[in-house]
Write an enzyme that holds these catalytic residues in place. Structure first.
Site, PDB file in Angstrom:
ATOM      1  N   LYS A  76       0.907  -1.123  -0.026  1.00 56.52           N
ATOM      2  CA  LYS A  76      -0.011  -0.211  -0.011  1.00 56.52           C
ATOM      3  C   LYS A  76       0.642   1.288   0.117  1.00 56.52           C
ATOM      4  O   LYS A  76       1.979   1.297   0.557  1.00 56.52           O
ATOM      5  CB  LYS A  76      -0.745  -0.154   1.217  1.00 56.52           C
ATOM      6  CG  LYS A  76      -1.882   1.095   1.393  1.00 56.52           C
ATOM      7  CD  LYS A  76      -2.842   0.872   2.479  1.00 56.52           C
ATOM      8  CE  LYS A  76      -3.947   1.924   2.667  1.00 56.52           C
ATOM      9  NZ  LYS A  76      -4.758   1.666   3.887  1.00 56.52           N
ATOM     10  N   SER A 151      -9.692   1.554   2.898  1.00 58.30           N
ATOM     11  CA  SER A 151      -8.840   2.239   1.937  1.00 58.30           C
ATOM     12  C   SER A 151      -7.649   1.346   1.507  1.00 58.30           C
ATOM     13  O   SER A 151      -7.360   1.908   0.239  1.00 58.30           O
ATOM     14  CB  SER A 151      -8.126   3.332   2.974  1.00 58.30           C
ATOM     15  OG  SER A 151      -7.447   2.664   3.775  1.00 58.30           O
ATOM     16  N   SER A 175     -10.007  -0.586   6.851  1.00 61.25           N
ATOM     17  CA  SER A 175      -9.331  -0.588   5.723  1.00 61.25           C
ATOM     18  C   SER A 175      -8.707  -1.926   5.082  1.00 61.25           C
ATOM     19  O   SER A 175      -8.071  -1.685   4.115  1.00 61.25           O
ATOM     20  CB  SER A 175      -8.350   0.514   5.725  1.00 61.25           C
ATOM     21  OG  SER A 175      -9.363   1.823   5.797  1.00 61.25           O
TER      22      SER A 175
END
Lengths: 485, 489
Positions: A76, A151, A175
């Protein structure tokens, strides 16, 4: 060989160890997949040259003693990576190249893995659909009109689309678990403090926690083992002995007590979610676990509490993006105040601005007691609910999300309905507990649904074991047609 | 010593006003590294050379508390006779400024590390106790430099993140003199403890000054103004003087005082409004989630307490008891730890009282003259003690001692050596003196007769002659005695 990339991480590690495949071949296979999957928009940055270099280095001098020997991983874009652009999905960090490596990614590289690229995410991890990213929304490989969750949407999408053998995300209110649920993958939010936050772009410091996203529970245990550990650079890091989650993984859950909280239901929740929950209960019961009805009475306050605490911390954490030292700086403005205003107006997207405003408001003099302080008190009550329950049960089983993946654009104009998507995941963050989201079935549209196992603090091994047993008996398998290539 | 009366009041037409002052002193913690990072704290480095990723607030950077700074704060708290809090919390004070990289200052708001304490001041009108409200730890900001370039501001972050102790007094101070004594006392205590070097030129000690006035007899405080960041005692005194008079004038004119933050303009010698209460920042304090609450075990505090050095108040008492000094002498000699150390070394080897007199007289005057301090005095404590002893034993007279002292300053030599090599030893042999006196008396028979007839003033003349004959070395006391005896006979 051709389908090496749709294998699990543990299978891939086995292939590398037994020299069935070289690290270079593996890396090339993923690069090919990534290049064919541009439509998914899962990557913000790729580091192919660096990855190929590292793969060759590994092949020349293989060290198979490590947990992640010779494996390329995309992560990420919230993890700072040395000399590789790190954007947090934001325009304000569009040009930001850290001179340092986050502790968690460093742990991965120290265990033999190397970087393949940086994955798209909601801006500063604020979002549940990966639609708030400055780099555009990410598409769920399950369907070209679906969000991958957020997310960590780039992470879930890339994993499900075989663009990385495993990945890591961060979970502030769901997330990791919600995108895992939306893509039929496994996601773990560890106990707060198990993985270092050093070098991760902060969203809400008291809630943020990095964790693994994988295709299987076994992979999850390997990744967790590699990424976790005490870090003296993070004052909230837990100083404890490192555990061998993968070695200790076992599927005997006979006699374990599983709590079923009656509060994990929302109005208009699709029937499939209930059915899925029933299916999960049955599987665990058949494996010899004992189901116990429990109550977590303050659950309904978790979401409003979260949407006070998280924005409050975010409003302060994001104050450093001021255009003075790094990142975007507006060329407009005649003085310092105008430079701030223009820089932050241009640099931040709407959702980030919304949360900064909320956070600033709830911390303001005259409102602090009514909002922030009260939220902290409720947070203690939520934590106490869990503490009380864990005197009676070993783990808690709930749905991961109140729905399957929704359509791109479906909720963008309705922030509250977007926030509601986190209703089953945020209590865990507020309480600092570990929770595992497991793929468990499909809804009537054929979209994946997940179940969540919540454990006691630092009881990751137990929920991994239950998840492992569940996985073996659930029979879920992601069947994704590679429509994008 | 007769006690003076406190008399700092401002006379207006409508009454006599008392000035109420409270100080927020910012003292830089003596430590090698910053409060939450490993960067050096050394003064005077090139701009931005002592800045870590944490000090400049890069994404993902986290603060880690420096244990030494915590110890220094606890030591200081103990030195202020204050309550040490076993539980304290670091908060974020949020505001935007170019030299504040995080966009917030990590400070302590509701739960400071040190609670109430007190400091004792020696004023001409007696001793006065000043209450301490609290002491907390916080980060310093960087420095904005506005005058390097006409169109840009430069930022130096060397200071960013350095540990400060904010010491908040109760509103117990009543005059610029008390403020002077208070700051000096704080400084002395912290220098004894080694927790702050107290160097005001380098900004290690600065203060925000809260000033209000009220008519004598009023129970309630007046509206206060806060004068920000004053960095010398003299300026603090000037600012208070100006500000108190300004407030009295407003009240006399029937106007109200606005609660506001003011700046002291050192060039114009006046305070100016910086921001009103309405414009006051809303700092949105909340506990810093990156840091756990600071929990101190009692043993940690007790161990620090045991290791504290003797502090000025105790040392002063001891000096009075042990060395027979008066309160004033003791006060002067404990004002700096180095001075008290020097004194004690001298007192060990010589007459304690005489040592104090000579130190506070000739030695201090010389150091002052030469711009030196006790640590780099050209006269070692051992040599100084020998000088004092030579005076005490009568080996040299006070007058000769001053000459010896001068030579010691120049040469750094041992006084014995100087006295011997220059033949400055006092003549204290009664037989020799008697011989000398007899010689003088026989040369001045007429004057002896006059003396005997009652002209006693002539005694001085005889002493003078003896001194002249001996080259100033005759022991004055013995000379007097023998002269008296021989003149009687």
């Amino acid at each position: 060989m051709s389908n090496i990339t749709n294998q699990s991480l543990s299978e891939i590690l086995e292939s590398i160890k037994s020299k069935k495949i070289s690290s270079l071949e593996l890396t090339q296979a993923y690069i090919k997949n990534i290049e064919n999957a541009k439509k998914l928009n899962a990557f913000v940055t790729t580091t192919f040259d660096q990855a190929l270099e590292n793969a060759k280095k590994f092949d020349n001098k293989p060290n198979n003693e490590q947990l992640l020997s010779g494996v390329p991983l995309a992560v990420k874009d919230l993890f700072c990576t040395e000399n590789v652009k790190t954007t947090a999905g934001s325009n304000i960090l569009n040009n930001f190249v850290p001179s340092y490596e986050s502790s968690v990614t460093k742990n991965l590289w120290n265990n033999g893995a190397f970087l393949l690229g940086k994955l798209n995410c909601d801006e500063f991890a604020m979002g549940s659909s990966n639609e708030t990213s400055f780099y555009g929304n990410v598409i769920n490989p399950i369907g070209d009109h679906l969000v991958p969750g957020g997310s960590s949407g780039g992470s879930s999408s890339a994993l499900a689309a075989d663009l990385t053998p495993a990945t890591i995300g961060t979970d502030t209110g769901g997330s990791i678990r919600q995108p895992a649920s939306f893509t039929g993958t496994v996601g773990l939010k560890p106990t707060y403090g198990l993985c270092s936050r050093w070098g991760i772009v902060a969203f809400a410091s008291s809630l943020d926690q990095a964790g693994p996203m994988t295709k299987t529970v076994n992979d999850c245990s390997i990744m967790l083992e590699a990424m976790s550990g005490f870090d003296e650079k993070d004052s909230t890091s837990i100083n404890k002995k490192k555990e061998s989650y993968s070695k200790n993984l076992q599927d005997n859950i006979k006699g374990l007590k599983i709590g079923i909280p009656k509060e994990y239901r929302v109005d208009n929740m699709p029937k499939e979610i209930d059915e899925l929950w029933e299916k999960g209960k049955k599987i665990l019961k058949d494996l010899g676990a004992q189901l116990i009805d429990i109550s977590l009475p303050h659950t309904k306050y978790a979401l409003p509490t979260y949407y006070i605490v998280a924005p409050a911390e975010a409003s302060s954490n994001l104050a450093r993006y001021d255009g003075v030292r790094y990142g975007h700086r507006s060329q407009k403005g005649k003085d310092l105040i105008e430079m701030y205003e223009n820089t932050r107006s241009e640099g931040f997207g709407d959702e980030v601005k919304r949360r900064i405003l909320i956070g600033t408001y709830v911390l303001s003099s005259g409102y602090y007691d009514a909002y922030y302080l009260k939220a902290q008190k409720v947070r203690q009550l939520i934590k106490k609910d869990f503490d009380d329950s864990f005197t009676k049960v070993d783990a808690i089983l709930t749905p991961s999300t109140p729905s399957s993946a929704f359509k791109i654009g479906e909720k963008t104009n309705d922030p509250v309905s977007m926030y509601l998507n986190d209703i089953f995941t945020v209590p865990v963050n507020l309480a600092g507990l570990p929770a595992l989201s497991l793929p468990a079935g499909l809804d009537k549209q054929g979209y994946p649904l997940g179940l969540q196992l919540i454990g006691k603090a630092l009881d990751e091994q137990k929920i991994l074991n239950i998840g492992y047993a569940f996985e073996k008996n659930c029979g879920y398998k992601n069947e994704i047609k590679k429509w994008w290539s | 010593m007769s006690k003076e009366k406190f008399d700092y009041f401002i006379n207006g037409e409508k009454g006599k006003y008392e000035v109420v002052i409270g100080l927020e002193v910012h003292a830089q913690v003596l430590s090698n590294s910053k409060l939450f990072s490993g960067s050096s704290t050394k003064f005077g480095a090139d701009p931005n050379k002592q800045v870590s990723l944490i000090d400049s607030a890069f994404p993902g950077m986290l603060p880690v508390i420096n244990e030494e700074c915590v110890k220094q704060a606890v030591r200081t708290g103990l030195g202020l006779n204050a309550k040490i809090n076993n539980y304290s919390v670091f908060d974020r004070k949020n505001y935007f400024y170019a030299d504040l990289p995080q966009g917030y200052q990590i400070s302590q708001y509701k739960n400071p590390i040190v609670g109430e304490g007190k400091v004792l001041l020696d004023m001409p009108y007696g001793s006065k106790e000043i209450g301490i409200e609290r002491l907390h730890l916080e980060q310093d900001a960087g420095k904005s430099i506005h005058d390097m370039d006409p169109s840009s501001t430069y930022v130096d972050l060397n200071r960013s993140g350095i540990a400060l102790m904010e010491i908040v007094s109760k509103p117990h101070l009543r005059s610029p003199d008390e403020v002077n004594a208070y700051i000096k006392k704080l400084r002395t205590i912290m220098r004894y403890l080694g927790t702050c070097d107290g160097n005001m030129q380098e900004g290690s000690l600065r203060a925000d000054v809260n000033v209000s006035v009220r008519k004598i007899g009023d129970k309630n405080f007046g509206t206060r103004c806060e004068i920000k960041n004053v960095n010398s005692i003299k300026f603090m005194q000037m600012a208070i003087e100006y500000e108190a008079n300004r407030q009295v004038e407003l009240l006399e004119d029937g106007k109200e005082i606005d609660q506001e933050t003011r700046l002291f303009d050192t060039k114009k010698n006046e305070t100016r409004s910086m921001r009103s209460k309405e414009d006051a920042h809303d700092y949105r304090y909340f506990p810093d989630p990156d840091l756990l609450p600071l929990k101190l075990e009692q043993k940690f505090i007790d161990d620090l307490k045991k290791s504290l050095p003797e502090l000025p108040d105790n040392k002063k008492e001891r000096f009075i008891q042990e060395y027979g000094l008066n309160s004033y002498e003791a006060n002067v000699l404990v004002s700096e730890k180095e001075i008290s150390d020097y004194y004690e070394e001298v007192a060990k080897l010589s007459d304690k009282k005489l040592a104090a007199t000579w130190m506070m007289g000739d030695l201090f005057a010389m150091l002052n003259d030469k711009g030196l301090n006790i640590s780099n005095s050209p006269i070692s404590a051992k040599n100084f003690a020998e000088l004092v002893q030579s005076i005490k034993s009568g080996e040299i007279s006070g007058r000769i001692a001053k000459e010896v002292f001068e030579i010691m300053v120049e040469s750094g030599d041992n006084p014995k050596k100087i006295i011997e090599s220059k033949g400055m030893k006092q003549q204290s042999d009664p037989k020799e003196l008697e011989k000398m006196i007899n010689e003088i008396l026989s040369k001045n028979k007429d004057k002896v007769d006059q003396y005997k007839a009652g002209k006693e003033k002539l005694f001085g003349f005889f002493v003078g002659q003896v001194m002249k004959l001996s080259g100033g070395k005759a022991n004055p006391q013995l000379t007097n005695e023998i002269l008296k005896k021989l003149l009687k006979g």
